[in-house]
Design a protein around this motif. Structure first.
Motif, PDB file in Angstrom:
ATOM      1  N   UNK A 740      43.944  52.561  38.914  1.00  0.00           N
ATOM      2  CA  UNK A 740      42.991  51.665  38.252  1.00  0.00           C
ATOM      3  C   UNK A 740      42.542  50.609  39.241  1.00  0.00           C
ATOM      4  N   UNK A 741      41.254  50.273  39.199  1.00  0.00           N
ATOM      5  CA  UNK A 741      40.798  49.213  40.099  1.00  0.00           C
ATOM      6  C   UNK A 741      41.308  47.853  39.632  1.00  0.00           C
ATOM      7  N   UNK A 742      41.919  47.795  38.428  1.00  0.00           N
ATOM      8  CA  UNK A 742      42.541  46.560  37.952  1.00  0.00           C
ATOM      9  C   UNK A 742      43.983  46.429  38.440  1.00  0.00           C
ATOM     10  N   UNK A 743      44.458  47.441  39.177  1.00  0.00           N
ATOM     11  CA  UNK A 743      45.851  47.439  39.631  1.00  0.00           C
ATOM     12  C   UNK A 743      46.230  46.191  40.430  1.00  0.00           C
ATOM     13  N   UNK A 744      45.386  45.704  41.349  1.00  0.00           N
ATOM     14  CA  UNK A 744      45.805  44.541  42.143  1.00  0.00           C
ATOM     15  C   UNK A 744      46.135  43.308  41.313  1.00  0.00           C
ATOM     16  N   UNK A 745      45.718  43.290  40.048  1.00  0.00           N
ATOM     17  CA  UNK A 745      45.935  42.108  39.205  1.00  0.00           C
ATOM     18  C   UNK A 745      46.987  42.363  38.133  1.00  0.00           C
ATOM     19  N   UNK A 746      47.672  43.512  38.229  1.00  0.00           N
ATOM     20  CA  UNK A 746      48.730  43.813  37.277  1.00  0.00           C
ATOM     21  C   UNK A 746      48.248  44.029  35.859  1.00  0.00           C
ATOM     22  N   UNK A 747      46.992  44.411  35.694  1.00  0.00           N
ATOM     23  CA  UNK A 747      46.424  44.600  34.363  1.00  0.00           C
ATOM     24  C   UNK A 747      46.944  45.907  33.763  1.00  0.00           C
TER      25      UNK A 747
END
Length: 762
Positions: A740-747
């Protein structure tokens, strides 16, 4: 008789002898009962010829000339029989006995080769997602169904964007094709999904591994082709279907209608699809501004000439408005669910994508050869808006007449492809092809993430196939030339320039069937990819990827050399497939995280870099339907991929972790009034990923999700009704998706979602 007249008669006699009809006939029957199988299909994939058996199971098929042909006999619910038939002059009789089977494997692929081919004789590693799997798995996009294919994963931006990842490669290294036409859109960013709606997809084929021989640049990882059902397959003046789908996880509702028919030589079809989805629900909170609205429309018109010739025109439109989630707006545990229509509101920033396409296809028989010509025109318009729209009665966004996008990219592409499938030369079948491409990329707004540019390309290729009784060999070469004319851009510091690229690619493959239920295949292929504008000249905030990206004008084209092998074993109660690959890429281009941050946006700065790389992995699929447990089966599918930067010895970023899918299924032909009943339940295990050498990757934990689905068909006098009930993430597991491209934010990834699909065919 005068000598000239004698010569003329002799010539006519010779011509009559060489054009004497060759016919393949026979009967197809049930291996257990001996009863005929009416409606069984008999197909010659290499020549695109086919017929169906009559009420007595008999068939007759005219052949262009004596020779050896690969013939595929298929009947739903039975094991497919593929034979090498030596046909002489006159009539050749081949009777075939098919055995009932609980394992279904799609027998024909049109993506892996220049000609249609059965899967067992294809050297490439291929997979087919048919309409049944699409109905069971597709959610926010049709590409959701690819998640069940071994070696294929999905790079996600919520449920609205699903980019195929094949053997660790994605974006411009995986080519998306619609009915033989390259999909040319803004697909180089993580959040740029293929502009294909569910209403325009009846089947998806995947080639795992390089496929530049047929498709040119960008096919280092493989090809994903979506196809329609055959336009000339309609039997009456009007038929169609209506499909309604609802998802609880995003409160999505969608509908699609297809109407088509055939009158004599004329066939026609129209499709319309609409979709509306709200903000994504995770097990702990909603993700704000992740709603989407989508409309698709398409039409096809075809005319069939004598001797199997045809002319087909089609056109389509994809229109999507998509909210762009920003991680700093997320307050886990403190985001209430909006009431009413607010769940579907699309706020700022948001993206509007429109993709229009038109294509003209001609299939012309030339004696014992065949000419296939495809021309297409596409225009992709991607606009991003950084301020609020006007909220209407239903919470949607309506653009002001004076509203201007902060980013506006327009991509116009014209392509032309011509393939001459030459007549059989003994046991050799082949294709000679030429292709051309013209493309204009325009930057039309204040924000100039990339410069304007024009691309001109051309290619010529040849591929030949030798068909022996138990062995198929194929080989081919392709030469590509491409020029890139870049327009000067003061804001980016780019001077006007022209760059030229050339590439010689090829492939060599073999498929060996020592017996009817066993096949071994191997393929060696070379592919290439030219750098994208964002990689060469980009300098700015890329909202979609949540990064500040800087290009490198010194980048050179990527080139790869890949070797893969596959073994397949198929019986009525068992299908096993094991494959392995290694892909060496010279000049692999990737975004490398720096220690600097952009002061205005706060995003980390990424520089595009280049290094030699290697990817390797393996895939496994096993379907077991024991005879003693009638209708009960077990499905296993797993894959593992590793990527290595050969210059630093560190792993490549964004390569997916290992995965294993397990499903217990029950299938029965009839259960009371229901037909084709299927129920599936099982978990998916995904390994954790913690690689300290890659600071751009946030570690993810091992997780398990469960899926459940039930489907059946009910038949009426003039219609069929097929309901499908599916539950994704059945136990509402909370996890971070490593792709997920939200991975860097722990989403967190989406939570439990119930999907109900209802199809009515008439």
């Amino acid at each position: 008789m005068p000598r000239p007249l004698l010569r003329a008669c002799a010539l006519l006699a010779l011509m009559a002898g060489t054009t004497h009809a060759q016919t393949l006939t026979g009967r197809v029957t049930d291996g257990e009962t001996g009863e005929p199988l009416p409606g069984a299909t008999v197909v010659l994939p290499t020549l695109d010829l086919g017929t169906a058996t009559d009420a007595e199971g008999r068939y007759a098929l005219d052949l262009p000339a004596p020779g050896t042909y690969r013939v595929v006999y298929r009947y739903v619910g039975y094991t497919t029989d593929t034979r090498s038939v030596a046909a002489g002059s006159g009539t050749t009789v081949v009777d075939v006995v098919l055995t009932p089977s609980f394992v279904e494997v799609a027998p024909v692929t049109v993506t892996a080769k220049a000609r249609a081919s059965d899967v067992l004789s294809t050297p490439q590693s291929v997979a087919v997602v048919d309409e049944h799997v699409l109905a069971r798995e597709a959610g926010g996009t049709p590409f959701d169904a690819l998640d069940v294919v071994t070696g294929v994963r999905l790079l996600r931006t919520g449920p609205a964007v699903a980019k195929p990842v094949i053997r660790g490669l994605t974006a411009q290294r995986v080519l998306v094709v619609q009915d033989g036409v390259r999909q040319e859109g803004q697909q180089w960013g993580d959040e740029h999904g293929p502009e294909v709606g569910a209403a325009d997809v009846d089947r998806i084929e995947v080639v795992r591994g390089p496929a530049s021989l047929l498709y040119g640049s960008d096919a280092l990882g493989g090809v994903v082709q979506t196809t329609h059902d055959a336009l000339f397959g309609y039997e009456g003046a009007l038929a169609g279907e209506a499909v309604l789908t609802g998802l609880t996880g995003t409160r999505q509702g969608s509908g699609a209608v297809t109407l088509g028919g055939r009158r004599g030589a004329l066939a026609y079809e129209g499709r319309l699809g609409v979709l509306r989805a709200g903000h994504v629900a995770t097990p702990a909170y909603l993700l704000p501004n992740t709603a989407q609205a989508q409309t698709t429309a398409s039409a096809r018109l075809g005319y069939r000439f004598a001797e199997r010739g045809s002319l087909t025109a089609d056109a389509g439109l994809f229109d999507q408005t998509l909210g762009l989630f920003e991680a700093d707006e997320l307050a886990p545990g403190a985001v209430p669910e909006p009431e009413g229509a607010g769940r579907h509101a699309i706020g700022e920033p948001y993206q509007r994508v429109r993709h229009a396409r038109a294509a003209l296809r001609a299939d012309v028989p030339l004696g014992r050869s065949r000419l296939e010509v495809v021309t297409a025109l596409q225009q992709n318009r991607r606009r991003e808006f950084g301020h609020h729209g006007e909220e209407g009665d239903e919470g949607g966004v309506h653009e002001h007449a004076s509203e201007a996008p902060s980013l506006y990219l327009r991509l116009t592409t014209a392509t032309a492809d011509a393939r001459l499938h030459h007549r059989p030369l003994g046991r050799v079948f082949g294709t000679v092809g030429v292709s051309g491409l013209w493309q204009e990329n325009e930057t039309l707004a204040e924000e100039t993430l990339i410069p304007a540019a024009a691309t001109l390309g051309g290619a010529v290729y040849v591929t030949e196939e030798l068909v022996l009784p138990t062995l198929t060999l194929d080989a081919g070469l392709r030469f590509d030339a491409r020029s890139l004319d870049v327009v000067a851009n003061e804001a980016l510091g780019v001077a006007a320039q022209t760059r030229t690229y050339t590439a010689l690619t090829g492939a060599l493959g073999a498929a060996w069937q020592p017996r009817g239920d066993l096949a071994f295949a191997a393929n060696l292929g070379r592919a290439f990819r030219t750098p994208q504008l964002i990689e060469l000249f980009g300098d700015g905030v890329h909202e979609g990827t949540l990064r500040y990206e800087r290009g490198d004008p010194e980048l050179t084209p990527e080139s790869s050399l890949s070797l893969d092998g596959v073994a397949r074993y198929l019986t009525p109660h068992l299908f096993a497939e094991v494959s392995a690959f290694v892909n060496r890429i010279d000049g692999y281009i990737f975004p490398r995280a720096t220690d600097a941050f952009d002061p205005e946006s706060g995003f980390r700065i990424y520089d595009y870099a280049q290094a030699d790389a290697r990817l390797a992995g393996a895939e496994l699929r096993l379907d077991v339907h024991p005879h003693v447990f009638h209708g009960l089966g077990l499905h296993l599918a797993g894959d593992v991929t590793g990527g290595l930067n050969r210059e630093t010895g560190q792993p490549l970023p964004f390569v997916p972790p290992a995965r294993l899918q397990v499903a217990v299924e029950y299938r029965v032909d009839a259960l009371g009034p229901a037909r084709d009943v299927e129920a599936r339940l099982g978990p998916t295990f995904v390994a954790g990923q913690d690689r300290p050498a890659l600071p751009e990757e946030v570690p993810t934990d091992t997780y398990t999700t469960w899926g459940l689905s039930v489907a059946a068909t009910f038949e009426g006098a003039d219609f069929t009704v097929t309901p499908v009930l599916a539950v994704d993430n059945l136990f509402d597991a909370a996890y971070v998706d490593p792709l997920s491209r939200f991975r860097p934010y722990g989403v967190l990834a989406p939570g439990r979602s119930v999907r109900l699909r209802l199809r009515v065919g008439f």
